[in-house]
Design an enzyme around this catalytic site. Structure first.
Site, PDB file in Angstrom:
ATOM      1  N   SER A 150       0.802  -1.224   0.000  1.00  0.00           N
ATOM      2  CA  SER A 150       0.000   0.000   0.000  1.00  0.00           C
ATOM      3  C   SER A 150       0.835   1.273   0.000  1.00  0.00           C
ATOM      4  O   SER A 150       0.285   2.356  -0.221  1.00  0.00           O
ATOM      5  CB  SER A 150      -0.912   0.007   1.229  1.00  0.00           C
ATOM      6  OG  SER A 150      -1.674  -1.165   1.248  1.00  0.00           O
ATOM      7  N   ASP A 156     -10.434  -6.741  -0.450  1.00  0.00           N
ATOM      8  CA  ASP A 156      -9.860  -5.642   0.314  1.00  0.00           C
ATOM      9  C   ASP A 156      -9.318  -6.243   1.605  1.00  0.00           C
ATOM     10  O   ASP A 156      -9.781  -7.290   2.042  1.00  0.00           O
ATOM     11  CB  ASP A 156     -10.925  -4.596   0.631  1.00  0.00           C
ATOM     12  CG  ASP A 156     -10.315  -3.293   1.111  1.00  0.00           C
ATOM     13  OD1 ASP A 156     -10.316  -2.325   0.322  1.00  0.00           O
ATOM     14  OD2 ASP A 156      -9.824  -3.255   2.268  1.00  0.00           O
ATOM     15  N   CYS A 171      -7.667   1.934   1.461  1.00  0.00           N
ATOM     16  CA  CYS A 171      -8.689   1.098   0.854  1.00  0.00           C
ATOM     17  C   CYS A 171      -8.187   0.491  -0.446  1.00  0.00           C
ATOM     18  O   CYS A 171      -7.793   1.199  -1.358  1.00  0.00           O
ATOM     19  CB  CYS A 171      -9.932   1.958   0.588  1.00  0.00           C
ATOM     20  SG  CYS A 171     -11.156   1.106  -0.427  1.00  0.00           S
TER      21      CYS A 171
END
Lengths: 375, 626
Positions: free
Chosen positions: B325, B364, B383
């Protein structure tokens, strides 16, 4: 007093100086002392200022001088009587050495009597001239074929025995001593030429009979650069030492070749190179002059000797000494193969000094025991 | 009957005298031959032989140069040269090496390791060069060898300067180490420059700056004896010592970063975004570089090599990790710049994403989904679904082409040897490298920094530094100044800018940076735990990189998975937000979550660096309107 300006005492004998009464030949002694002093100086340098070596050599010199002095007192007739015994004893010892060598499995030159290590070949350096001179002097000169053959046998027996040790250098020198007695006895030039040819022809045979290390020495002599770190190293470093000495030399204690260990055997066989490096061409000329003086004095003694025995003896002993000088210098300068001979009276070591001084003692004896009246 | 011949004394005497004269003449000729020979040797060839005797005596030997020292940015010594006594053998001069070693072993202790190390270095290539058998002899050992040395030709005690790293492992992956020159290096170095030197930089800064650290050898004439023992030396050309290096590293910060990682394997990079100066460069575990200087023995080396944690592996420089991420701010920026999205365009996250016509669910990390997300929320809460959609609408090539200028995909060109680049995939790349077409699903996972995307910790740090300066990209560097060891003259190296990131809209930077600030300072932020009490504003992004794929019907349960298969924890950050002074990337291998494992490490590093500066900084920041 006399027309001949010779001092006579009341018994008709020549009035003697102190030297004469001690049976010492002053000129010869002076030459010898000059060499001995030279030896100590160069030895001090070549040994790396090792005083203990110097003291050892001084003791040897003193012993040798005493032997010389003692022999000078002995009359030539006495030598004559001893000669055959000395020769036979020498041959027996050489055989003993060979047998001991067989047992010890290896080259054997020494007889070890515990306290003294003794090299019988050294006796022969004196015994052969004595024996040949003794034998030939009994008969008219020049010797006929039969006498010549016997004389050559006298030389050949020890020559072979020493060569088998194996010590080619000494055996050649010993043979040379006998050869000079023959030469002075009147060996015909034709015969000599014949022998030389024979010698040249037998070279391949000699090559075949030689030990490997002897062959190697010959090969190295012919081309030292071939093996610069092996056997050629000695001769290359020796030439560098001599050559770099130049005219005036590098100065006492300043020879880099000898001081820094590049020159091998620098206090024994190669001491001439150490000398030439530090004292240069001029120093070498002085040394050669001393040797030449001793040679001339020895030959003069021979010429003035009163009978055939002493004459031949004096001549051959002097020439043996000179051959020693020539072979050693020839070897270190690269003129001759490396045979492992010391420089007479200069190299460190005792054996050759004793032998040489003994022969000088005999020379002095010959000169100082002459009858007053000419022959 | 033999004829009786009488002796004719007169004739005999005459004959004898003639013979004496002849012999004397021959003797004089012999003497003459010797004299001629001596004239040749001593007078004609004197010069030749004098030269030869000088060559015998002297040999030219190199004085090895003193290697340049290495300091940190505050002058803390990190690499020095210590005098050490070595027991050295010159193979060429030792007749029987094994016997010599055995008898040396009776005098001083020589371990099997010493012998093994010696044997390894005993190559055939230079038998004239001394090889150390034992290094760092004690005074007693030196004395023992000295009295026995005459027994061992070719064995010497050499006083040498040995490279030493006083901070042991602290800088093992950045400075690297020196070691014995090996055969391969021998073939491409200038041999005259390395005459008398046994060591060469092997890795890291020591290798990169080898040419200036090494210096130039001097020349001396040494008088030797026949055994080759040096007696006197006459210096002729002095050695030129190597250049001293000042690193950009702050040793104290480096220490804090290393200690923050603790027993974990991982990496921490801290960069000053304004200059590209690397303030901390940590890869753990570390190793002791001093082991390599003397020549490491097999056993120790095997232990290091086979250690599961791979201490010899330079993670900071060569470790290729999925950024996870942490790539999202960059992808978001790309989305804005390429007009693929509007920052406030809402996207609903239900916990999974599917491509049209495909049943495969891209999950997710939050099973229940994040609900309605803007870009800002998507970055703050990390997210995945938002970024699946964004990546999908951008397409892999547009996205990668925007990210590559940040330094993803290629090495940063830092001045440390051995750097590798990462991978920022494009469809062209996949066709060439993998011989396969690009699949749409691969774009989705690239959008959350998984799949083919690989970055090194250094790349991540450079990228976040670039982002903090809104596109001004500085090339990371570890050496900032060179010092001439003789004159003490210091030459500062100017920072090197790389090609800046072209932006269409300045506002896009602010939107991403403000989202990153909320990562640390908003209560929903994934790194809120480090931002809530912070005395300065942090902009960051957490990341979790998958090591182990979880099947569609399985669930990732951290406690059930062995440690070596757990996710890597990542965190990138810079601070203070309004005037960036430090950019950090942290990777903790198998550390689990970026927010809980990696972010606190980054916080410690930033605290260490920023807290003492805060007052000064706030004074300067006050002048510039925020």
């Amino acid at each position: 007093m006399s027309l001949l300006d010779i001092n006579l005492n009341e018994f008709g004998e020549r009035r003697q100086s102190l030297a004469e009464s001690l049976h010492i030949d002053l000129p010869l002694l002076m030459g010898i002392i000059a060499l001995l002093i030279t030896s100590l100086f160069i030895l001090y340098s070549a040994s790396g200022q090792d005083m203990s070596m110097i003291w050892k050599q001084i003791i040897r010199f003193v012993l040798a001088l005493i032997i010389m002095f003692v022999l000078a007192q002995v009359s030539s007739n006495t030598f004559k009587r001893w000669t055959p015994y000395l020769y036979v004893a020498g041959v027996i010892l050489l055989v003993a050495v060979l047998i001991a060598g067989e047992i010890g499995k290896g080259a054997q030159r020494w007889l070890d009597f515990g306290l003294i290590r003794f090299q019988p070949a050294e006796i022969m350096k004196v015994a052969i001239p004595l024996m040949v001179s003794w034998y030939l002097s009994e008969y008219p000169l020049p010797p006929d074929g039969k006498r010549l053959a016997i004389a050559m046998m006298i030389i050949a027996i020890p020559f072979i025995l020493i060569a088998k040790q194996p010590d080619l250098g000494t055996s050649m020198l010993v043979a040379g001593a006998g050869f000079f007695a023959l030469l002075f006895a009147g060996l015909s030039w034709k015969l000599m030429a014949g022998f030389s040819l024979l010698g040249a022809a037998s070279a391949p045979v000699a090559w075949y009979l030689m030990h490997d290390y002897q062959r190697q020495r010959v090969l190295t002599f012919l081309d030292p650069e071939n093996d610069p770190l092996g056997t050629g190293y000695h001769i290359i470093q020796s030439k560098i030492a001599i050559g770099s000495g130049g005219v005036y030399g590098k100065g006492w204690l300043n020879g880099t070749q000898s001081q820094l260990d590049f020159l091998p055997e620098r206090s024994t066989d190669f001491i001439f190179s150490a000398y030439a490096e530090e004292f240069g061409f001029i120093g070498v000329l002085v040394l050669l002059a001393i040797y030449l003086f001793i040679l001339a004095r020895g030959l003069l003694i021979a010429v003035q000797a009163q009978d055939t025995f002493t004459r031949l003896l004096a001549g051959s002993l002097t020439m043996t000494f000179f051959i020693y000088v020539f072979v050693n210098i020839g070897m270190v300068t690269g003129l001759l193969p490396v045979v492992g001979l010391p420089l007479p009276l200069v190299s460190y070591g005792g054996t050759s000094v004793v032998t040489l001084m003994a022969s000088f003692g005999i020379l002095m004896s010959i000169h100082t025991h002459r009858k007053l009246l000419p022959r | 009957m033999p004829a009786i011949t009488l002796k004719d004394h007169f004739r005999e005497t005459r004959m004898f005298n003639i013979r004496v004269v002849i012999v004397l003449i021959f003797s004089l000729l012999a003497i003459l031959a010797i004299v001629v020979r001596l004239v040749y040797l001593q007078i004609i060839e004197n010069e030749t032989y004098t030269t030869l005797s000088e060559e015998n005596r002297f040999f030219i030997s190199a004085i090895p140069p003193t290697r340049g020292l290495i300091f940190d940015r505050n002058g803390v010594l990190l690499a020095q040269n210590l005098p050490a006594y070595n027991l050295e053998l010159t193979p060429e001069r030792v007749k029987n090496i094994n016997a010599t070693i055995a008898s040396l072993g009776e005098i001083i202790e020589i371990t099997d390791d010493d012998i093994e190390r010696f044997k390894e270095q005993l190559g055939p290539y230079n038998r004239f060069k001394p090889i150390p058998l034992k290094t760092g002899l004690s005074d007693e050992e030196v004395a023992r060898i000295a009295v026995n040395r005459y027994r061992f030709p070719g064995v010497d005690i050499a006083a040498r300067l040995i490279r030493h790293y006083p901070e042991t492992g602290l800088m093992s992956h950045s400075i690297g180490y020196v070691g014995r020159i090996n055969e391969k290096e021998m073939s491409h170095i200038d041999k005259t420059d390395y005459e008398g030197t046994n060591y060469i930089g092997k890795t890291g800064v020591e290798h990169f700056y080898e040419s200036i650290l090494h210096g130039h050898p001097g020349v001396q004439q040494i008088e030797t004896n026949a055994q080759g023992r040096a007696l006197r030396s006459f210096e002729q050309v002095p050695q030129e010592p190597g250049i001293n290096l000042y690193l950009t590293i702050d040793a104290a910060l480096q220490k804090v970063a290393q200690e923050a990682l603790g027993e974990e394997s991982g990496s921490v990079i801290a960069i000053d975004p304004n200059t590209g100066d690397v303030l901390a460069f940590v890869s753990t575990p570390v190793f002791n570089p001093n082991l390599f200087v003397a020549g490491i023995d097999h056993k120790t080396y095997a232990e290091l090599r086979d250690d599961k944690q791979k201490p010899l592996f330079n993670r900071a420089l060569r470790g290729q990790y999925p950024p996870g991420s942490t790539i999202k701010p960059f992808v978001g920026l790309a989305g804005l710049e390429t007009s693929s999205i509007e920052a406030d365009e809402p996207v609903t996250c239900r916990g999974w994403y599917s491509l049209p016509g495909d049943k495969h669910r891209y999950r997710d990390w939050k099973k229940t989904g994040h609900g309605v997300m803007s870009l800002h929320d998507a970055i703050v809460q990390s997210c995945d679904v938002y970024f699946y959609g964004l990546a999908s609408s951008m397409g892999i090539d547009r996205m990668s082409n925007y990210l590559i200028p940040f330094g993803f995909n290629s090495p940063t060109n830092i001045d440390i040897t051995g750097e590798v680049g990462g991978i920022m995939p494009t469809s062209k790349w996949k066709k060439e490298a993998r011989k396969a077409p690009w699949y749409a699903g691969e774009t989705l996972i690239a959008g959350i920094g998984q799949g083919y995307v690989l970055t090194t910790p250094l790349q991540l740090a450079t990228a976040i530094a670039t982002l903090s300066r809104k596109g001004h990209r500085m090339r990371p560097r570890i050496v900032s100044a060179l010092e001439n060891s003789n004159t003490r003259e210091i030459q500062r190296l100017p920072p090197v800018p790389d090609v800046a990131i072209g932006v269409v809209n300045e506002e896009h930077w602010n939107q991403v940076i403000s989202a990153m600030q909320d990562v640390a300072h908003h209560w929903r932020g994934t790194a809120f735990r480090i931002g809530k009490d912070s005395k300065y504003k942090i902009a960051g992004k957490t990341g979790t990189a998958q090591v182990f794929s979880v099947a569609q019907d399985e669930e990732y349960k951290e406690e059930e998975i062995p440690k070596e298969l757990r996710d890597h924890a990542l965190f990138i950050a810079f601070a203070p937000v309004e005037n960036p002074q430090i950019a950090v990337s942290v990777i903790v291998e198998h550390g689990g979550h970026g927010g809980s494992t990696a972010a606190p490490i980054a916080k410690k590093v930033m605290d260490q660096y920023l807290l003492p500066k805060l007052e000064k900084l706030s004074a300067t920041t006050a002048k510039t309107p925020s």
